[in-house]
Design a protein around this motif. Sequence first.
Motif, PDB file in Angstrom:
ATOM      1  N   ARG A 149       0.798  -1.225   0.000  1.00 50.85           N
ATOM      2  CA  ARG A 149       0.000   0.000   0.000  1.00 50.85           C
ATOM      3  C   ARG A 149       0.825   1.268   0.000  1.00 50.85           C
ATOM      4  O   ARG A 149       0.287   2.353  -0.191  1.00 50.85           O
ATOM      5  CB  ARG A 149      -0.936  -0.012   1.215  1.00 50.85           C
ATOM      6  N   GLY A 163      -0.478  -7.289  -2.395  1.00 53.73           N
ATOM      7  CA  GLY A 163      -1.721  -6.560  -2.626  1.00 53.73           C
ATOM      8  C   GLY A 163      -2.849  -7.521  -2.962  1.00 53.73           C
ATOM      9  O   GLY A 163      -3.992  -7.346  -2.500  1.00 53.73           O
ATOM     10  N   GLU A 166      -4.078  -9.164   0.243  1.00 58.08           N
ATOM     11  CA  GLU A 166      -4.904  -8.284   1.072  1.00 58.08           C
ATOM     12  C   GLU A 166      -6.302  -8.133   0.460  1.00 58.08           C
ATOM     13  O   GLU A 166      -7.292  -8.047   1.179  1.00 58.08           O
ATOM     14  CB  GLU A 166      -4.215  -6.939   1.259  1.00 58.08           C
ATOM     15  N   THR A 167      -6.383  -8.115  -0.871  1.00 58.58           N
ATOM     16  CA  THR A 167      -7.687  -8.063  -1.531  1.00 58.58           C
ATOM     17  C   THR A 167      -8.457  -9.359  -1.303  1.00 58.58           C
ATOM     18  O   THR A 167      -9.660  -9.345  -1.024  1.00 58.58           O
ATOM     19  CB  THR A 167      -7.519  -7.808  -3.037  1.00 58.58           C
ATOM     20  N   ARG A 170     -10.257  -9.484   2.111  1.00 56.05           N
ATOM     21  CA  ARG A 170     -11.567  -8.833   2.179  1.00 56.05           C
ATOM     22  C   ARG A 170     -12.629  -9.639   1.430  1.00 56.05           C
ATOM     23  O   ARG A 170     -13.769  -9.778   1.901  1.00 56.05           O
ATOM     24  CB  ARG A 170     -11.469  -7.414   1.629  1.00 56.05           C
TER      25      ARG A 170
END
Length: 256
Positions: A149, A163, A166-167, A170
Amino acid sequence: MAQRLQGRTALVTGSTSNIGRSIAVALAREGAHVVVSGRDAARGAAVVDQIREDGGRADFVRADLDGTAAAGKAFAATAAEVLGGRVDVLVNNAGIYPASTTPTTDEETFDRVYGVNVKAPFFLTQALVPGMIGAGGGVIINLGSWIARLGVPVSSLYSSTKGAMETLTRAWAAEFGPQGVRVNAISPGVVVSPDWDTTTDHPGEVMMRGTPAGRSGHPDAIAAAAVYLASDESAFVHGTVLDVDGGRTGVAVVAV
């Protein structure tokens, strides 16, 4: 004081050294029966011995996760069998960090890094989630990174894989949370291996100058966050990326 993970089982990928090792040791200290995994059987045995000497339960399962669904399914089955038929906590920690720039990254390296860092945890999660749901719940903890980030001029390939994780955190929280599986992530800052020669400067130290912590972190700090996310103390936490980075991403860094 009661152990927070008593009676639970955990699988930690890439847990023969550094952050993964600290997480495995910490989960076992809180009562979990842990599967330590990685490519190096000797290092894995050393972690298992450490846990058992401390009175914990652990076993080593060799893993060479290449990103294929078949490898993930086979490894999941073996780990679950060793743990008595179920995995309550999955920590997707294993990853590789290539020393390359965008102009010097070839296709083989690109595919290998995405295979290990993204495809492997994806298919391992795919293999284990049905069992968690069937058992009434479970926990998945992914490892992200502060450079996912906050852009830095190196390691773009690695940053992009973190990244992606982390996506996925969610997305999986939305997908599996209603079925009893909590999914969260930890985003470590600059973490120095305990094996690092303290008489020399670590290259990452310069990136921590001007942060609230003012220094790099220890793997045990990440392990403490993993214990929290694995335990019932975080029962109301879903889809969160927990920054454990000495303030690197959340606070303006002033050059000093």
